[in-house]
Scaffold this motif. Structure first.
Motif, PDB file in Angstrom:
ATOM      1  N   ALA A  88     -75.611  23.254  17.364  1.00 39.80           N
ATOM      2  CA  ALA A  88     -74.639  22.257  16.906  1.00 39.80           C
ATOM      3  C   ALA A  88     -73.482  22.248  17.898  1.00 39.80           C
ATOM      4  O   ALA A  88     -73.051  23.294  18.380  1.00 39.80           O
ATOM      5  CB  ALA A  88     -74.142  22.596  15.512  1.00 39.80           C
ATOM      6  N   VAL A  89     -72.992  21.062  18.209  1.00 36.42           N
ATOM      7  CA  VAL A  89     -71.920  20.898  19.184  1.00 36.42           C
ATOM      8  C   VAL A  89     -70.785  20.132  18.519  1.00 36.42           C
ATOM      9  O   VAL A  89     -71.015  19.128  17.847  1.00 36.42           O
ATOM     10  CB  VAL A  89     -72.420  20.111  20.419  1.00 36.42           C
ATOM     11  N   GLU A  90     -69.575  20.630  18.707  1.00 35.09           N
ATOM     12  CA  GLU A  90     -68.388  19.910  18.236  1.00 35.09           C
ATOM     13  C   GLU A  90     -67.470  19.690  19.426  1.00 35.09           C
ATOM     14  O   GLU A  90     -67.184  20.616  20.176  1.00 35.09           O
ATOM     15  CB  GLU A  90     -67.673  20.707  17.143  1.00 35.09           C
ATOM     16  N   TYR A  91     -67.052  18.441  19.597  1.00 33.73           N
ATOM     17  CA  TYR A  91     -66.177  18.076  20.697  1.00 33.73           C
ATOM     18  C   TYR A  91     -64.738  17.978  20.214  1.00 33.73           C
ATOM     19  O   TYR A  91     -64.478  17.539  19.100  1.00 33.73           O
ATOM     20  CB  TYR A  91     -66.560  16.707  21.258  1.00 33.73           C
ATOM     21  N   ALA A  92     -63.807  18.371  21.075  1.00 37.19           N
ATOM     22  CA  ALA A  92     -62.388  18.226  20.764  1.00 37.19           C
ATOM     23  C   ALA A  92     -61.631  18.051  22.076  1.00 37.19           C
ATOM     24  O   ALA A  92     -62.023  18.596  23.102  1.00 37.19           O
ATOM     25  CB  ALA A  92     -61.869  19.446  20.020  1.00 37.19           C
ATOM     26  N   GLY A  93     -60.559  17.296  22.026  1.00 37.16           N
ATOM     27  CA  GLY A  93     -59.751  17.095  23.216  1.00 37.16           C
ATOM     28  C   GLY A  93     -58.703  16.032  22.984  1.00 37.16           C
ATOM     29  O   GLY A  93     -58.470  15.598  21.852  1.00 37.16           O
ATOM     30  N   SER A  94     -58.078  15.617  24.079  1.00 35.03           N
ATOM     31  CA  SER A  94     -57.021  14.613  23.945  1.00 35.03           C
ATOM     32  C   SER A  94     -57.028  13.671  25.137  1.00 35.03           C
ATOM     33  O   SER A  94     -57.566  13.989  26.193  1.00 35.03           O
ATOM     34  CB  SER A  94     -55.658  15.296  23.820  1.00 35.03           C
ATOM     35  N   TRP A  95     -56.422  12.520  24.941  1.00 27.51           N
ATOM     36  CA  TRP A  95     -56.221  11.538  25.977  1.00 27.51           C
ATOM     37  C   TRP A  95     -54.883  10.862  25.735  1.00 27.51           C
ATOM     38  O   TRP A  95     -54.294  11.021  24.668  1.00 27.51           O
ATOM     39  CB  TRP A  95     -57.372  10.526  26.012  1.00 27.51           C
ATOM     40  N   GLN A  96     -54.377  10.152  26.717  1.00 26.43           N
ATOM     41  CA  GLN A  96     -53.056   9.535  26.623  1.00 26.43           C
ATOM     42  C   GLN A  96     -53.156   8.185  25.913  1.00 26.43           C
ATOM     43  O   GLN A  96     -53.650   7.224  26.492  1.00 26.43           O
ATOM     44  CB  GLN A  96     -52.464   9.329  28.017  1.00 26.43           C
TER      45      GLN A  96
END
Length: 183
Positions: free
Chosen positions: A106-114
């Motif tokens: 199982a893969v969970e993605y997390a992050g941010s962008w402007q």
């Protein structure tokens, strides 16, 4: 017309509550049984495909926006291959992959962008954890998994067929050139 007494109303409400609870319990048991059957089917399907079939449709899993890849080869079964932009400048997503040995990840993605400048690339990472078929069918629809597997296998088979046809055609050209050179 006589109205029922308070005790009669309480008894009636109690009987209805028991019926609703029993029905909900049966519904939950049926749901649990169906999910157990789906998990068993998924495990069997992956066992059948483990090895050459999964290897043929597998690739590398990108685990960060910095083009970092998981070392193990795997096949996307459900969800997103990369995260999607969500509101307020966040990256979100989840996916289910199968390793070539038939194990699930199982893969969970997390992050941010402007959010004020969407053209600027953001950063994101993926966290991976091994998962059991039972957990997989709780988080992802089994029919989506089977459809994606089927599509991947079909595309690979068609690609192999085209590659075989191309090789056959090239072999004929080489044979014709060889004949011309012998004259």
């Amino acid at each position: 017309m006589t109205h029922p007494s308070t005790d009669e109303v309480r008894d009636a409400v109690s009987r209805v509550a028991k019926l609703v609870t029993a029905a909900a319990s049966r519904k939950q048991a049926a749901y649990t049984e169906a999910k157990q059957a789906e998990a068993a089917l998924l495990a069997t399907l992956l066992q059948e495909l483990a090895g050459p079939a999964l290897t043929a449709i597998s690739g590398r899993l990108q685990v960060s926006s910095a083009n970092t890849f998981e070392s193990r080869s795997c096949c996307l079964l459900a969800g997103d291959a990369t995260p999607r932009r969500a509101a307020a400048g966040t990256y979100l997503g989840k996916a289910l992959y199968c390793l070539t040995d038939g194990e699930l990840v199982a893969v969970e993605y997390a992050g941010s962008w402007q959010p004020d400048d969407p053209s600027m690339p953001g950063t994101w990472t993926a966290s991976l954890h091994d998962t059991a078929p039972r957990e997989a069918v709780q988080a992802f629809r089994l029919d989506d998994v089977v459809a994606r597997l089927s599509k991947s296998l079909q595309a690979t088979a068609e690609g192999n067929s085209r590659a075989a046809d191309d090789l056959d055609e090239r072999a004929k050209r080489v044979a014709a050139i060889s004949l011309l050179l012998r004259r």
